[in-house]
Motif scaffolding. Structure first.
Motif, PDB file in Angstrom:
ATOM      1  N   GLU A  11       0.860  -1.200   0.000  1.00 46.44           N
ATOM      2  CA  GLU A  11       0.000   0.000   0.000  1.00 46.44           C
ATOM      3  C   GLU A  11       0.889   1.240   0.000  1.00 46.44           C
ATOM      4  O   GLU A  11       1.572   1.525   0.996  1.00 46.44           O
ATOM      5  N   MET A  55      -0.536  -9.362   3.489  1.00 40.77           N
ATOM      6  CA  MET A  55      -1.178  -9.505   2.194  1.00 40.77           C
ATOM      7  C   MET A  55      -0.417  -8.718   1.139  1.00 40.77           C
ATOM      8  O   MET A  55      -0.605  -7.520   0.975  1.00 40.77           O
ATOM      9  N   ALA A  84      -3.497  -6.139   8.403  1.00 39.12           N
ATOM     10  CA  ALA A  84      -4.852  -5.606   8.584  1.00 39.12           C
ATOM     11  C   ALA A  84      -5.815  -6.703   9.003  1.00 39.12           C
ATOM     12  O   ALA A  84      -6.962  -6.446   9.295  1.00 39.12           O
ATOM     13  N   ARG A  85      -5.317  -7.931   8.962  1.00 39.46           N
ATOM     14  CA  ARG A  85      -6.196  -9.049   9.375  1.00 39.46           C
ATOM     15  C   ARG A  85      -5.746  -9.481  10.753  1.00 39.46           C
ATOM     16  O   ARG A  85      -4.952 -10.379  10.926  1.00 39.46           O
ATOM     17  N   GLY A  86      -6.281  -8.875  11.763  1.00 40.50           N
ATOM     18  CA  GLY A  86      -5.752  -9.070  13.112  1.00 40.50           C
ATOM     19  C   GLY A  86      -6.402 -10.197  13.884  1.00 40.50           C
ATOM     20  O   GLY A  86      -6.563 -10.109  15.105  1.00 40.50           O
ATOM     21  N   GLN A  87      -6.780 -11.261  13.222  1.00 43.22           N
ATOM     22  CA  GLN A  87      -7.445 -12.324  13.975  1.00 43.22           C
ATOM     23  C   GLN A  87      -6.443 -13.190  14.717  1.00 43.22           C
ATOM     24  O   GLN A  87      -5.255 -13.204  14.409  1.00 43.22           O
ATOM     25  N   LYS A 105      -2.854  -3.391  12.004  1.00 43.20           N
ATOM     26  CA  LYS A 105      -3.144  -2.076  11.479  1.00 43.20           C
ATOM     27  C   LYS A 105      -4.527  -1.691  11.929  1.00 43.20           C
ATOM     28  O   LYS A 105      -5.392  -2.568  12.028  1.00 43.20           O
ATOM     29  N   PRO A 106      -4.877  -0.453  12.149  1.00 42.03           N
ATOM     30  CA  PRO A 106      -3.907   0.659  12.133  1.00 42.03           C
ATOM     31  C   PRO A 106      -3.080   0.681  13.415  1.00 42.03           C
ATOM     32  O   PRO A 106      -3.579   0.277  14.462  1.00 42.03           O
ATOM     33  N   PHE A 107      -1.885   1.161  13.285  1.00 41.02           N
ATOM     34  CA  PHE A 107      -0.963   1.128  14.434  1.00 41.02           C
ATOM     35  C   PHE A 107      -0.676   2.554  14.923  1.00 41.02           C
ATOM     36  O   PHE A 107      -0.953   3.545  14.219  1.00 41.02           O
TER      37      PHE A 107
END
Lengths: 122, 898
Positions: A11, A55, A84-87, A105-107
């Motif tokens: 990104e 990703m 961004a996938r914080g599972q 994210k976001p951090f």
């Protein structure tokens, strides 16, 4: 001595933000956006610490981490993973693969800085 | 000289003697010293129960009235013994193998153990035998009266009726003492049979003695007798002594039939038979006995007619001739002969009838009136004996009643013939049962009832005389004046002898009904099996038998196998076997191999022991009763049905389980999809958020004073916020579309306008990507009524996709419009490499971006939204494979021109 960090992230806006923050703090920042060539980029740059997105186009951050941990030169390289996938499953997978630090994210900018400093000094 | 007391004393002594004989015979039978009792001689002599008082007294009277015609009564049994030996043998074999207790039992057993049939035969037997018993009463009474009239030595008979009553009572007592003395009613009556044999000798000796006295003592030897016969023939009124062919044939047939069907004959022939080999001696010895019995009948008759006063009852010549010549001893012997004849008949007939009445009428009623009648306890035997004793009394009471009502006037022979005709009605059902497998219970019942009714109507009821049961006018003109229903001239057949007339019609209609109903009715399995048992009895129970059986057995096996294995399987098995033998149909030869195979097949269903028993039952060597067998088969059938139900249930459960499993899998899949969706949304939201937060923190901290950098950071925050908003808009849009809560806003417009709007809306991305859009305005002049905003949304999506994803160096998009089958087609075809075939199925899924995120610039919801929209508009959107590049087709139904 100036510490060097490699940011592997696709990104552009996020790359710009991280670069800005770290540069201001005195880091030498290099970036890479493609997953497929990321491992080679790590060897080429041989950074003190690595920031790795999950990703990525071409190859996931997990695969890249696995390759790095399989190689003697990068086995102990501190790696901060950002996703961004914080599972929970994502975090567990990363830890199993030998990540040094895992952040979602976001951090907070301050937190990223602090973590990186910890990783290179510790 | 012969006083009443002497006569009664002699009778009592004689009876005591018989009783002792019977008692001794029973004793020695019980001790198994019964070699003599088992001898065919005893058996043959016991058959003489056929020769009753009618034969003893009545034959002479018959001869005096009608000449030689009395011979027919002996001719029938003789023909049966000699000519129908095979019939007798079969009857005896059936009786022994089936352990029948009476002729009613035999028919009931043959026709599927039908008690209805047992009742019918019992009633016929009782009604048919009643005149016969009356006849015995009459003859004994008459013989007493002869002594009373001729000898006024101290006693006078007060009244014939009273005498008959005494005689009946005495005979009842006698029979009860003899016939039901044994507690074990199922055993053969050794004592009675032996006593009957003794009586047979007494009556033969008596008749021969009287005959010898008449021929050589009175008539002057054979030549004198011959002269007397000639004279008598000339003296006989009209055609009385002439031989009438029709009557001869009819009466011979009748006596033959009666010999087989009379209850007492069946009793001694079949029930009391100990060994089938007894028959072979009887087949010549009994005709000899009959010949001797008939030898002196004509001489006695003609001598009586010639020497005794006119008006003397010829039925009593056997007594009156010795008395006339003052031969008291001979008269006494003759009296004892007649007494023997009467008593032996009454005893055996009563035993036979009481067995039928108690077995088929009394016991079923008694059992059904008992609560829990099925559980029979030990007192049944006593009940049975009581029932038999009461039956004996009832039978004799009936006989006495008939004697009283008929007035005791009819000639002995006439009564005998009525009785014969009645019981002969059993013959068709009996013969059919033994020789015709098709004979059915319904047929037998219908035939019996028909024959019995006709007998009663044409012979029995008229026998009571004109003032009896039937009025004179009915006899003369028929019921209600219907001529063809006249009892003694049915269907206009007049001029026949009443007996022949009755035989003719009753037997013809009986047989016709029996055959017709049998052919029309379908016998039950038990009937069929019993029928096979009876018809094939000689094949099955023969001493040396292999597994070689006639075709009929194959049918029985098939019936049995169907009950066990189910119809389809059994038929398939039999058909296959028949085919392997080169035969068509379902009935193979019952080869040992096949029998063994069938037994194995059956064993699979019912177990080896039962299967073997079943096969053995049908193939011969019966060791289990048919009832047991049927019970087993029925049980198996039920088990089979039950297990089939279980099987069906199980397959139902399996189906349900499979459905549940599929549903579960689907739910799991949905759950995974939902997780993936949420994860995707999380990613799509967090990514712009990350930039926004990072730069806003930079701005907040004021870490850089450079205004250019600050401005740039602010514009990134703005762009990301816009992106975030667009994503949220898309999500909301999709959610609304998917939940069907969307409101359409139809408007009228021309397609070219809509495409213009779409292209201009995407101009920025078109310009950025360098896409050239080619259109065909000539075809675009199509008027539409639809939600144009939504349709434009779809077009924009497709154009933007082409701009972003087309991988040609010189990007080009053609928008082609066509119409077909009442629908509008708008194709968007670019010149890129298109979508790989393996991904075609995925592109309309949510978040299905094929290229990397950066290039896409969207969340991958566009096509999913397009698909939802087109569905709402009543049209479709689809990927068109096989075009020059990526190609999508939008179709929309066109309004029909008004």
């Amino acid at each position: 001595m100036t510490k060097q960090v490699l940011v592997i992230e696709d990104e552009p806006n996020i790359v710009e933000a991280i670069s800005f923050i770290l540069s201001r703090d005195g880091w030498k920042v290099s970036t890479h956006a493609n997953g497929e060539t990321a491992v080679q980029a790590v060897y080429d740059a041989s950074p003190d610490v690595l920031i790795l997105d999950v990703m990525l186009p071409g190859r996931s951050g997990y695969d890249i981490l696995k390759d790095l941990r399989a190689n003697d030169a990068t086995r102990t390289l501190p790696v901060l993973m950002l996703t961004a996938r914080g599972q929970r499953t994502d975090r567990e997978l990363a830890q199993r693969l030998g990540v040094s630090k895992f952040m979602t994210k976001p951090f907070s900018n301050a937190e990223v800085l602090e973590t990186l400093n910890d990783l290179v000094s510790g | 000289m012969l006083s009443f007391n002497t006569l009664v004393a002699v009778c009592l002594v004689y009876v005591m003697l018989l009783f002792l004989v019977a008692f001794g015979a029973d004793r020695s039978a019980a001790r198994n010293k019964n070699r003599f009792l088992n001898s065919p001689l005893i058996y043959t002599l016991s058959l003489s129960v056929y020769c009753t008082a009618w034969t003893f007294y009545g034959a002479v009277g018959y001869a005096a009235r009608s000449g030689l015609e009395f011979v027919t009564i002996y001719l029938g049994p003789t023909l049966v013994m000699i000519g129908w030996w095979w019939f007798l043998r079969k009857l005896v074999r059936v009786g022994r193998t089936q352990r029948v207790t009476s002729i009613a039992d035999l028919l009931s057993s043959r026709y599927g153990k039908s008690n209805l049939l047992g009742v019918i035969v019992t009633l016929i037997a009782v009604v048919g035998t009643t005149p016969y018993i009356a006849l015995q009463l009459q003859s004994v009474t008459l013989s007493f009266s002869v002594f009373a009239r001729d000898r006024s030595a101290g006693w006078v008979l007060p009244d014939l009726d009273a005498t008959a009553l005494w005689v009946a009572g005495g005979l009842a007592l006698f029979t009860i003492l003899f016939g039901t003395r044994n507690l074990d009613v199922n055993e053969r009556h050794h004592g009675v049979v032996t006593a009957i044999a003794v009586e047979a000798v007494v009556k033969l000796v008596a008749l021969l003695a009287v005959g010898a006295f008449v021929v050589w003592g009175v008539g002057g030897g054979p030549s004198g007798i011959a002269t007397a016969v000639d004279e008598a023939m000339r003296a006989a009124p009209g055609e009385a002594w002439a031989i009438k062919g029709g009557r001869w044939v009819g009466l011979t047939f009748l006596s033959a039939a009666a010999f087989l069907t009379l209850p007492r004959m069946f009793q001694v022939l079949v029930v009391e038979n100990l060994d089938e080999r007894q028959l072979s001696m009887a087949s010549w010895a009994f005709p000899t006995y009959l010949f001797l019995m008939s030898l002196f009948v004509l001489p006695i008759a003609v001598v009586g007619l010639a020497t005794l006063p006119v008006g003397e009852n010829p039925d009593l010549f056997v007594l009156t001739i010795p008395l006339h010549y003052d031969r008291d001893g001979l008269a006494m012997l003759s009296f004892l002969g007649g007494f023997s004849s009467a008593t032996s008949m009454v005893i055996v007939a009563s035993i036979a009838l009481s067995t039928m009445v108690s077995n088929h009428i009394v016991m079923p009623i008694w059992l059904s009136t008992r609560p829990g009648g099925a559980s029979v306890s030990g007192d049944v035997r006593q009940i049975l004996l009581t029932a038999r004793r009461l039956s004996i009394i009832a039978v004799l009471a009936l006989g006495y009643l008939y004697f009283r009502i008929s007035g005791g006037g009819a000639a002995l022979a006439a009564i005998g013939l009525i009785s014969f005709t009645g019981v002969a009605q059993v013959l068709p059902a009996l013969a059919g049962g033994l020789f015709w497998r098709g004979a059915s219970r319904n047929g037998a019942a219908a035939g019996l009832l028909t024959g019995f009714a006709i007998w009663a109507y044409t012979l029995f009821l008229p026998s009571f005389g004109e003032a009896g049961v039937m009025s004179a006018s009915l006899l003369a003109d028929g019921p209600l004046g219907i001529g063809w229903l006249k009892p003694q001239a049915l269907f206009g057949v007049a001029g026949l002898d009443p007996v022949v007339h009755a035989i003719l019609w009753s037997m013809i209609l009986n047989t016709a009904t029996f055959v017709t109903v049998s052919l029309l009715s379908f016998p039950s399995p038990l009937e069929r099996l019993q029928g096979a048992q009876f018809v094939n009895v000689l094949d099955q129970s023969g001493p040396a038998k292999g597994w070689t059986m006639p075709m009929a057995t194959a049918e029985d096996l098939l019936i049995m196998a169907q009950r066990i294995m189910g119809a389809d399987e059994a038929q398939a098995l039999f058909q296959a076997q028949a085919a392997s033998q080169g035969k068509g149909g379902y009935l193979p030869d019952t080869t040992p191999d096949f029998i063994a195979r069938l037994e194995r097949e059956l064993a699979g269903s019912v177990g080896a022991a039962t299967a073997h028993a079943m096969i053995a039952q049908i193939m011969g060597g019966a060791t289990v009763s048919v009832d047991d067998l049927m019970a087993v088969a029925d049980e198996t059938q039920q088990m089979l049905e039950y297990s089939q139900r279980l099987e069906a249930k199980q397959s139902e459960l399996t189906t349900t389980a499979r459905q549940l499993s599929a549903a579960n899998e689907k739910l799991t899949q949905l759950s995974i999809q939902k997780d993936a969706f949420l994860s995707q949304i999380s990613h799509e939201l967090r990514t712009p958020m990350t930039s926004i937060r990072a730069f806003s923190e930079i701005l907040r901290d004021g870490g850089t004073a450079h205004p250019d950098a600050a401005g740039r950071h602010a514009s990134i925050i703005h762009d990301e916020a816009v992106r975030l908003t667009r994503l949220l808009d898309d999500l909301l849009d999709l959610s609304v579309l998917e939940n069907g809560q969307v409101e359409l806003n139809p408007q009228r417009d021309v397609l070219s306008n809509l495409l213009d709007r779409s292209v201009s809306a995407t101009s920025s991305v078109i310009d950025a990507e360098g896409l050239r859009v080619r259109r065909y305005p000539m075809h675009e002049q199509v008027e539409l009524v639809t939600d144009t905003d939504r349709l434009v949304q779809v077009f924009i999506n497709l154009i933007a996709n082409a701009a972003k994803y087309c991988d040609a160096s010189d990007k080009q998009l053609r928008i082609k419009v066509g119409r077909r089958d009442g629908e509008l087609r708008v194709d968007f075809v670019d010149n890129g490499s298109g979508i790989p075939p393996e991904s075609e199925a995925l592109i309309f899924e949510k978040f299905s971006r094929l290229t990397d995120q950066a290039a896409a610039g969207g969340a991958g919801l566009g096509l999913a939204i397009c698909q939802e929209i087109m569905g709402k508009l009543g049209g479709t959107i689809a990927y068109l494979p096989g075009q020059s590049g990526g190609a999508f087709r939008v179709t929309l139904p066109l309004e029909k021109p008004a």
